[in-house]
Design a protein around this motif. Structure first.
Motif, PDB file in Angstrom:
ATOM      1  N   THR A 191     -21.100  14.041  43.964  1.00 23.84           N
ATOM      2  CA  THR A 191     -20.824  15.173  43.082  1.00 23.84           C
ATOM      3  C   THR A 191     -22.012  15.449  42.180  1.00 23.84           C
ATOM      4  O   THR A 191     -22.921  14.625  42.017  1.00 23.84           O
ATOM      5  CB  THR A 191     -19.605  14.878  42.197  1.00 23.84           C
ATOM      6  OG1 THR A 191     -19.977  13.912  41.227  1.00 23.84           O
ATOM      7  CG2 THR A 191     -18.441  14.360  43.011  1.00 23.84           C
ATOM      8  N   VAL A 199     -22.038  15.487  39.084  1.00 15.65           N
ATOM      9  CA  VAL A 199     -22.056  14.678  37.863  1.00 15.65           C
ATOM     10  C   VAL A 199     -22.509  13.257  38.176  1.00 15.65           C
ATOM     11  O   VAL A 199     -22.339  12.350  37.379  1.00 15.65           O
ATOM     12  CB  VAL A 199     -20.672  14.667  37.172  1.00 15.65           C
ATOM     13  CG1 VAL A 199     -20.356  16.034  36.635  1.00 15.65           C
ATOM     14  CG2 VAL A 199     -19.580  14.192  38.106  1.00 15.65           C
ATOM     15  N   ARG A 202     -15.520  17.408  43.324  1.00 13.11           N
ATOM     16  CA  ARG A 202     -16.264  17.510  42.065  1.00 13.11           C
ATOM     17  C   ARG A 202     -15.295  17.734  40.906  1.00 13.11           C
ATOM     18  O   ARG A 202     -15.414  17.115  39.846  1.00 13.11           O
ATOM     19  CB  ARG A 202     -17.251  18.669  42.165  1.00 13.11           C
ATOM     20  CG  ARG A 202     -18.019  18.977  40.881  1.00 13.11           C
ATOM     21  CD  ARG A 202     -19.022  20.100  41.145  1.00 13.11           C
ATOM     22  NE  ARG A 202     -19.769  20.441  39.954  1.00 13.11           N
ATOM     23  CZ  ARG A 202     -19.396  21.351  39.077  1.00 13.11           C
ATOM     24  NH1 ARG A 202     -18.252  22.002  39.236  1.00 13.11           N
ATOM     25  NH2 ARG A 202     -20.134  21.619  38.014  1.00 13.11           N
ATOM     26  N   ARG A 244     -14.717  15.317  37.631  1.00 15.40           N
ATOM     27  CA  ARG A 244     -14.855  15.842  36.276  1.00 15.40           C
ATOM     28  C   ARG A 244     -13.549  15.683  35.498  1.00 15.40           C
ATOM     29  O   ARG A 244     -13.562  15.390  34.302  1.00 15.40           O
ATOM     30  CB  ARG A 244     -15.288  17.307  36.325  1.00 15.40           C
ATOM     31  CG  ARG A 244     -16.734  17.500  36.769  1.00 15.40           C
ATOM     32  CD  ARG A 244     -17.045  18.957  37.051  1.00 15.40           C
ATOM     33  NE  ARG A 244     -16.920  19.781  35.875  1.00 15.40           N
ATOM     34  CZ  ARG A 244     -17.878  19.991  34.982  1.00 15.40           C
ATOM     35  NH1 ARG A 244     -19.054  19.396  35.140  1.00 15.40           N
ATOM     36  NH2 ARG A 244     -17.694  20.768  33.942  1.00 15.40           N
ATOM     37  N   ALA A 247     -13.719  18.601  32.477  1.00 14.96           N
ATOM     38  CA  ALA A 247     -13.442  19.799  33.264  1.00 14.96           C
ATOM     39  C   ALA A 247     -13.718  21.052  32.435  1.00 14.96           C
ATOM     40  O   ALA A 247     -13.425  21.104  31.246  1.00 14.96           O
ATOM     41  CB  ALA A 247     -12.001  19.799  33.749  1.00 14.96           C
ATOM     42  N   GLU A 290     -13.283  26.484  35.470  1.00 13.86           N
ATOM     43  CA  GLU A 290     -13.476  25.884  36.782  1.00 13.86           C
ATOM     44  C   GLU A 290     -12.259  26.090  37.679  1.00 13.86           C
ATOM     45  O   GLU A 290     -12.382  26.284  38.890  1.00 13.86           O
ATOM     46  CB  GLU A 290     -13.767  24.397  36.629  1.00 13.86           C
ATOM     47  CG  GLU A 290     -14.424  23.771  37.840  1.00 13.86           C
ATOM     48  CD  GLU A 290     -15.092  22.444  37.489  1.00 13.86           C
ATOM     49  OE1 GLU A 290     -16.056  22.072  38.176  1.00 13.86           O
ATOM     50  OE2 GLU A 290     -14.654  21.792  36.525  1.00 13.86           O
TER      51      GLU A 290
END
Length: 421
Positions: A10, A12, A314, A318, A324, A328
């Motif tokens: 991902t 992140v 992803r 998150r 988040a 999104e």
């Protein structure tokens, strides 16, 4: 079937590899589903027989603790983590388990009650949602308040310990089978547009409720209009605070738009079915395929389904990290609905003029055989449902506005219009 990767890195910086505990949870869920799935194909969910068979299945899920793994155990859940909930959803879809018939109660009302409801409301309604003793529908949209939800006109007047409700709801999914509805009503007509709105839980068996089915193109009669005429609702059935229904509704809609954990399995399965459909059609129509660039377009939706898979993972990561983005969910909803729309359009186009024929057509059966018939029944239903998906939970246009304003920082639509004038 198309091979797909087991892990996704991902943005992140995390790779979604499962530890031993996650793998044990997955194995346990997979084993239970394999041992308990109903045998044979169930009648369609929009028939009374099919609906009741699915209600029996839901009760079996509840008794085994699988009806809502992420809910607190005191209400029938398993206190599962975000990751475990996503794992179960993936396994449920991969197993081809029956469609969940109380999704609005499970995915919208239940989490809203856990966030805004009283202890008495949670004890009263949450277990009955999971057992499917009570089927819930959602009363948001009205004839003049679809995308402009805050323009609703249904009203509730306070009368002692009750509200008296008058108004109309439309496009009400599951109302044909529903027992209860969580509805937005205006309790203060003098308040600003987004205020003075309250969410009420209303028993659909109350005097003054009139449900009128709206049969859809796929034959489903569970869609309906709901009319309220002097319906009396106890004040203890207010969800959240009086005049704070907009905040409760936005919480619920955010859950509906972002409920994509595991949905990538369904998207991938649809694309795999499209590839198989292409193979069957090619075997029988040879060079008579309707469009020469269809293979390129099928490859495009395959790539996009992998992109959506990565997006879903992803979002999961998150969410686990508590970072988040509020827009999104809108991005995921938009991507998912546009992808499904394109996928099912392609399936229809593959057949050219034959794509206009309904499931069970003698022409299709004699030409393509039994495997095609099974795929086509599913395809025909989902083709129409994919169009509805671009409308419910906020239209694609609404999602684009949310992304533009809340993520990209662009001016609100009204300000652009004012400047243009």
């Amino acid at each position: 079937m198309v091979a797909r990767p087991d892990t996704v890195t991902t943005s992140v910086g995390m790779t979604l590899r499962e530890d031993d505990a996650h793998q044990r949870f997955r194995s346990k869920a997979r084993a239970w589903l394999a041992s308990n799935l109903p045998s044979g194909e169930l009648p369609p969910a929009h028939t009374r027989e099919g609906f009741e068979l699915r209600r029996d299945w839901e009760r079996r899920l509840f008794e085994a603790g699988w009806a809502a793994v992420h809910w607190p155990s005191e209400y029938g859940g398993r206190d599962a983590t975000v990751r475990e909930s996503a794992i179960f959803t993936e396994e449920y879809l991969r197993a081809g388990a029956p469609e969940r018939i109380n999704g609005l109660g499970l995915n919208l009302l239940g989490p809203a009650l856990l966030e805004f409801g009283t202890l008495a409301q949670c004890r009263r309604w949450l277990p009955s949602i999971l057992r499917c003793d009570d089927i819930w529908c959602q009363g948001f949209s009205e004839p003049d308040a679809g995308s402009d939800l805050a323009g609703l006109r249904s009203v509730a007047r306070r009368d002692g310990d009750e509200f008296v409700v008058d108004g109309q709801k439309i496009w009400t999914s599951l109302a044909g089978f529903g027992d209860w509805i969580f509805a937005l009503v205006r309790t203060d007509p003098l308040a600003p547009k987004h205020r003075g709105i309250t969410m009420l839980a209303i028993d659909l068996r109350s005097e003054g409720v009139d449900i009128r089915p709206l049969r859809q193109l796929d034959g489903d009669p569970s869609f309906a209009e709901v009319f309220f005429s002097g319906v009396r609702v106890p004040t203890d059935q207010v969800i959240g605070d009086v005049a704070d229904g907009w905040r409760v509704a936005m919480h619920a809609l955010g859950l509906e738009r972002g409920s994509s954990f595991g949905a990538h399995v369904g998207c991938s399965r649809d694309v795999d079915a499209l590839v198989r459909l292409r193979e069957i059609v090619a075997e029988h129509l040879a060079d008579d395929l309707a469009d020469g660039d269809l293979d390129d377009r099928i490859a495009r939706v395959l790539v996009r389904s992998e992109a959506y898979r990565a997006m879903s993972r992803r979002m999961l990561t998150r969410d686990e990290l508590g970072i988040a983005h509020p827009a999104e969910a809108s991005a995921a909803k938009l991507f998912r609905t546009e992808l499904r729309h394109e996928t099912f359009d392609l399936g229809i186009e593959l057949l050219g003029e034959l794509g206009e024929l309904s499931p069970g057509s003698d022409e299709l059966s004699s030409r393509f055989g039994a495997e095609f018939d099974a795929i086509w029944r599913h395809w025909h239903h989902e083709y129409w449902y994919a169009r509805a998906a671009k409308i419910f939970a906020g239209t694609s246009e609404v999602q684009r506005n949310i992304i533009a304003e809340r993520w990209l920082g662009l001016p609100k639509e009204g300000r652009d219009v004012a400047r243009a004038g």
